[in-house]
Design an enzyme around this catalytic site. Structure first.
Site, PDB file in Angstrom:
ATOM      1  N   LYS A   4       0.839  -1.210   0.000  1.00  0.00           N
ATOM      2  CA  LYS A   4       0.000   0.000   0.000  1.00  0.00           C
ATOM      3  C   LYS A   4       0.869   1.253   0.000  1.00  0.00           C
ATOM      4  O   LYS A   4       0.637   2.186  -0.759  1.00  0.00           O
ATOM      5  CB  LYS A   4      -0.929   0.006   1.230  1.00  0.00           C
ATOM      6  CG  LYS A   4      -1.866  -1.189   1.311  1.00  0.00           C
ATOM      7  CD  LYS A   4      -2.810  -1.114   2.513  1.00  0.00           C
ATOM      8  CE  LYS A   4      -2.124  -1.152   3.862  1.00  0.00           C
ATOM      9  NZ  LYS A   4      -1.432  -2.420   4.189  1.00  0.00           N
ATOM     10  N   ARG A  25      -0.547  -8.964  13.458  1.00  0.00           N
ATOM     11  CA  ARG A  25      -1.151  -7.975  12.556  1.00  0.00           C
ATOM     12  C   ARG A  25      -1.987  -8.671  11.492  1.00  0.00           C
ATOM     13  O   ARG A  25      -3.045  -8.182  11.087  1.00  0.00           O
ATOM     14  CB  ARG A  25      -0.057  -7.124  11.906  1.00  0.00           C
ATOM     15  CG  ARG A  25       0.531  -6.095  12.879  1.00  0.00           C
ATOM     16  CD  ARG A  25       1.878  -5.585  12.438  1.00  0.00           C
ATOM     17  NE  ARG A  25       1.846  -4.914  11.152  1.00  0.00           N
ATOM     18  CZ  ARG A  25       2.912  -4.716  10.388  1.00  0.00           C
ATOM     19  NH1 ARG A  25       4.094  -5.165  10.767  1.00  0.00           N
ATOM     20  NH2 ARG A  25       2.802  -4.086   9.251  1.00  0.00           N
ATOM     21  N   ARG A  47      11.878  -5.043   4.783  1.00  0.00           N
ATOM     22  CA  ARG A  47      11.508  -3.650   4.490  1.00  0.00           C
ATOM     23  C   ARG A  47      12.412  -2.663   5.240  1.00  0.00           C
ATOM     24  O   ARG A  47      12.780  -2.879   6.377  1.00  0.00           O
ATOM     25  CB  ARG A  47      10.064  -3.384   4.896  1.00  0.00           C
ATOM     26  CG  ARG A  47       9.722  -1.882   4.746  1.00  0.00           C
ATOM     27  CD  ARG A  47       8.267  -1.595   4.887  1.00  0.00           C
ATOM     28  NE  ARG A  47       7.747  -2.041   6.163  1.00  0.00           N
ATOM     29  CZ  ARG A  47       6.463  -2.140   6.424  1.00  0.00           C
ATOM     30  NH1 ARG A  47       5.567  -1.831   5.509  1.00  0.00           N
ATOM     31  NH2 ARG A  47       6.061  -2.567   7.599  1.00  0.00           N
ATOM     32  N   ARG A  87      10.879  -0.838  11.091  1.00  0.00           N
ATOM     33  CA  ARG A  87       9.817  -0.476  12.026  1.00  0.00           C
ATOM     34  C   ARG A  87       9.798  -1.380  13.258  1.00  0.00           C
ATOM     35  O   ARG A  87      10.220  -2.526  13.197  1.00  0.00           O
ATOM     36  CB  ARG A  87       8.463  -0.544  11.308  1.00  0.00           C
ATOM     37  CG  ARG A  87       8.160   0.752  10.598  1.00  0.00           C
ATOM     38  CD  ARG A  87       7.006   0.695   9.662  1.00  0.00           C
ATOM     39  NE  ARG A  87       5.869  -0.126  10.084  1.00  0.00           N
ATOM     40  CZ  ARG A  87       4.778  -0.274   9.346  1.00  0.00           C
ATOM     41  NH1 ARG A  87       4.673   0.345   8.183  1.00  0.00           N
ATOM     42  NH2 ARG A  87       3.798  -1.027   9.764  1.00  0.00           N
ATOM     43  N   ARG A 126     -10.034   0.749   8.138  1.00  0.00           N
ATOM     44  CA  ARG A 126      -9.596  -0.590   8.529  1.00  0.00           C
ATOM     45  C   ARG A 126     -10.684  -1.348   9.254  1.00  0.00           C
ATOM     46  O   ARG A 126     -10.463  -2.495   9.652  1.00  0.00           O
ATOM     47  CB  ARG A 126      -8.434  -0.448   9.491  1.00  0.00           C
ATOM     48  CG  ARG A 126      -7.101  -0.802   8.898  1.00  0.00           C
ATOM     49  CD  ARG A 126      -6.080  -0.540   9.990  1.00  0.00           C
ATOM     50  NE  ARG A 126      -4.889  -1.281   9.821  1.00  0.00           N
ATOM     51  CZ  ARG A 126      -3.823  -0.834   9.147  1.00  0.00           C
ATOM     52  NH1 ARG A 126      -3.847   0.311   8.540  1.00  0.00           N
ATOM     53  NH2 ARG A 126      -2.754  -1.569   9.088  1.00  0.00           N
TER      54      ARG A 126
HETATM   55  P1  AP5 Z   1       4.756  -1.610   1.875  1.00  0.00           P
HETATM   56  O1  AP5 Z   1       4.492  -0.779   0.676  1.00  0.00           O
HETATM   57  O2  AP5 Z   1       5.453  -0.985   3.024  1.00  0.00           O
HETATM   58  O3  AP5 Z   1       3.413  -2.348   2.357  1.00  0.00           O
HETATM   59  P2  AP5 Z   1       2.187  -1.807   3.200  1.00  0.00           P
HETATM   60  O4  AP5 Z   1       0.976  -2.441   2.620  1.00  0.00           O
HETATM   61  O5  AP5 Z   1       2.218  -0.316   3.290  1.00  0.00           O
HETATM   62  O6  AP5 Z   1       2.516  -2.498   4.596  1.00  0.00           O
HETATM   63  P3  AP5 Z   1       2.399  -1.918   6.071  1.00  0.00           P
HETATM   64  O7  AP5 Z   1       3.208  -2.835   6.953  1.00  0.00           O
HETATM   65  O8  AP5 Z   1       2.718  -0.469   6.118  1.00  0.00           O
HETATM   66  O9  AP5 Z   1       0.889  -2.133   6.337  1.00  0.00           O
HETATM   67  P4  AP5 Z   1       0.139  -2.125   7.640  1.00  0.00           P
HETATM   68  O10 AP5 Z   1      -1.231  -1.990   7.160  1.00  0.00           O
HETATM   69  O11 AP5 Z   1       0.398  -3.284   8.524  1.00  0.00           O
HETATM   70  O12 AP5 Z   1       0.803  -0.908   8.482  1.00  0.00           O
HETATM   71  P5  AP5 Z   1       0.317   0.571   8.806  1.00  0.00           P
HETATM   72  O13 AP5 Z   1       1.510   1.425   8.879  1.00  0.00           O
HETATM   73  O14 AP5 Z   1      -0.781   0.963   7.881  1.00  0.00           O
HETATM   74  O15 AP5 Z   1       5.571  -2.902   1.366  1.00  0.00           O
HETATM   75  C1  AP5 Z   1       6.094  -3.854   2.290  1.00  0.00           C
HETATM   76  C2  AP5 Z   1       7.485  -4.340   1.827  1.00  0.00           C
HETATM   77  O16 AP5 Z   1       7.325  -5.126   0.643  1.00  0.00           O
HETATM   78  C3  AP5 Z   1       8.440  -3.194   1.432  1.00  0.00           C
HETATM   79  O17 AP5 Z   1       9.738  -3.535   1.815  1.00  0.00           O
HETATM   80  C4  AP5 Z   1       8.304  -3.105  -0.099  1.00  0.00           C
HETATM   81  O18 AP5 Z   1       9.497  -2.630  -0.702  1.00  0.00           O
HETATM   82  C5  AP5 Z   1       8.026  -4.558  -0.472  1.00  0.00           C
HETATM   83  N1  AP5 Z   1       7.122  -4.695  -1.624  1.00  0.00           N
HETATM   84  C6  AP5 Z   1       6.025  -3.925  -1.916  1.00  0.00           C
HETATM   85  N2  AP5 Z   1       5.423  -4.379  -3.052  1.00  0.00           N
HETATM   86  C7  AP5 Z   1       6.144  -5.462  -3.460  1.00  0.00           C
HETATM   87  C8  AP5 Z   1       6.031  -6.373  -4.585  1.00  0.00           C
HETATM   88  N3  AP5 Z   1       5.028  -6.241  -5.499  1.00  0.00           N
HETATM   89  N4  AP5 Z   1       6.937  -7.369  -4.681  1.00  0.00           N
HETATM   90  C9  AP5 Z   1       7.958  -7.495  -3.761  1.00  0.00           C
HETATM   91  N5  AP5 Z   1       8.118  -6.668  -2.709  1.00  0.00           N
HETATM   92  C10 AP5 Z   1       7.224  -5.660  -2.554  1.00  0.00           C
HETATM   93  O19 AP5 Z   1      -0.299   0.407  10.252  1.00  0.00           O
HETATM   94  C11 AP5 Z   1       0.520   0.115  11.366  1.00  0.00           C
HETATM   95  C12 AP5 Z   1      -0.328   0.018  12.626  1.00  0.00           C
HETATM   96  O20 AP5 Z   1      -0.953   1.283  12.896  1.00  0.00           O
HETATM   97  C13 AP5 Z   1      -1.487  -0.983  12.590  1.00  0.00           C
HETATM   98  O21 AP5 Z   1      -1.030  -2.280  12.923  1.00  0.00           O
HETATM   99  C14 AP5 Z   1      -2.450  -0.381  13.613  1.00  0.00           C
HETATM  100  O22 AP5 Z   1      -2.071  -0.706  14.912  1.00  0.00           O
HETATM  101  C15 AP5 Z   1      -2.270   1.111  13.419  1.00  0.00           C
HETATM  102  N6  AP5 Z   1      -3.232   1.687  12.440  1.00  0.00           N
HETATM  103  C16 AP5 Z   1      -2.926   2.239  11.221  1.00  0.00           C
HETATM  104  N7  AP5 Z   1      -4.034   2.654  10.578  1.00  0.00           N
HETATM  105  C17 AP5 Z   1      -5.075   2.351  11.407  1.00  0.00           C
HETATM  106  C18 AP5 Z   1      -6.488   2.496  11.283  1.00  0.00           C
HETATM  107  N8  AP5 Z   1      -7.053   3.045  10.194  1.00  0.00           N
HETATM  108  N9  AP5 Z   1      -7.262   2.051  12.309  1.00  0.00           N
HETATM  109  C19 AP5 Z   1      -6.720   1.497  13.431  1.00  0.00           C
HETATM  110  N10 AP5 Z   1      -5.386   1.331  13.605  1.00  0.00           N
HETATM  111  C20 AP5 Z   1      -4.572   1.746  12.596  1.00  0.00           C
HETATM  112 MG    MG Z   2       2.428   1.086   4.864  1.00  0.00          MG
END
Ligand code: AP5
Ligand code: MG
Length: 217
Positions: free
Chosen positions: A14, A168, A124, A157, A89
């Site tokens: 994402k 997660r 990552r 992270r 989410r």
């Molecule tokens: P990346 O692009 O970083 O993936 P991502 O989908 O953004 O993954 P996240 O870990 O950020 O998602 P998340 O939803 O768990 O975390 P968030 O920060 O939103 O890609 C991942 C890796 O893969 C990278 O190294 C990239 O280079 C590689 N990659 C990408 N595409 C690829 C491909 N096609 N092939 C190979 N490699 C690839 O949330 C964190 C925490 O915050 C949550 O756990 C929760 O506690 C809280 N939170 C956030 N938003 C909310 C909400 N709306 N409500 C409640 N709690 C929330």
């Molecule tokens: Mg992300």
């Protein structure tokens, strides 16, 4: 005006794809995860409330998140739209958008099976100030350990431990995965509803990028 929601499990890409969409359409990426991590780094009240839940792989409360997002989209840089990365989410968060009359044009779901996610997330690296995302193998920076544009150090992270990744994923399947069906149903109903598109996130980053950008254009 174009507002886009990116759905998908942790590590689906994402953040990676948001950066491309943001450049292409000139609209900001709103990552609730990045915003919460900066609140933690700054030691704000929100950061204090969010830290424990995030470390445990759970979700921060809907009220806190909805207020955070409403405040963010009132900023002038969102006048032409925005990309929601990691929001909504829960069904309650999705309903809050409807209640606040925040119209969404596209929902982009990136699908990746669980077994691929663990290896992705452990490789990552991220530039915290900009949210730029790298991968030691699949998307390495030009110079190891530093951001391409600023030369600043990259970090791993706090939630990248294998146990936390599994927590997660469980949270995702319990509380978030159903949003795909939720928006698919709305899209079929037509009218004012956002268009729903799904992509295979196991393909190369550039392939996913081309497919998403050509769909949105
Ligand atoms: P990346 O692009 O970083 O993936 P991502 O989908 O953004 O993954 P996240 O870990 O950020 O998602 P998340 O939803 O768990 O975390 P968030 O920060 O939103 O890609 C991942 C890796 O893969 C990278 O190294 C990239 O280079 C590689 N990659 C990408 N595409 C690829 C491909 N096609 N092939 C190979 N490699 C690839 O949330 C964190 C925490 O915050 C949550 O756990 C929760 O506690 C809280 N939170 C956030 N938003 C909310 C909400 N709306 N409500 C409640 N709690 C929330
Ligand atoms: Mg992300």
């Amino acid at each position: 005006m174009m507002r886009i929601i990116l759905l998908g499990p942790p590590g689906a890409g994402k953040g990676t794809q948001s950066q491309f969409i943001s450049k292409e359409f000139g609209i900001p990426q709103i990552s609730t995860g990045d915003m919460l991590r900066s609140a933690i780094a700054e030691g704000t009240e929100l950061g204090k409330q969010a830290k424990g839940v995030m470390d445990a792989g759970g979700l921060v409360s809907d009220d806190l998140i909805i207020n955070l997002v409403k405040e963010r989209i009132s900023k002038p840089d969102c006048a032409n739209g925005c990309i929601f990365d990691g929001f909504p989410r829960t069904i309650a968060q999705a309903e809050a958008l409807v209640d606040a009359d925040i119209k969404i044009d596209h929902v982009v779901e990136i699908s990746v099976p669980d077994d691929e996610i663990v290896s992705r997330l452990s490789g990552r690296r991220q530039h915290p100030a900009s949210g730029r995302v790298y991968h030691v193998k699949y998307n390495p920076p030009k110079v190891e350990g530093v951001d391409d544009e600023t030369g600043e150090p990259l970090i791993q992270r706090d939630d990248a431990q294998e146990d936390t990744i599994r927590d997660r994923l469980k949270t995702y399947h319990d509380q978030t995965a159903m949003l795909g069906g939720f928006y698919q149903d709305k899209s079929k109903a037509g009218g004012d509803a956002p268009e729903y598109h799904q992509f295979d996130g196991t393909q190369d980053i550039d392939v996913v990028k081309e497919q998403i950008l050509s769909t949105l254009k």
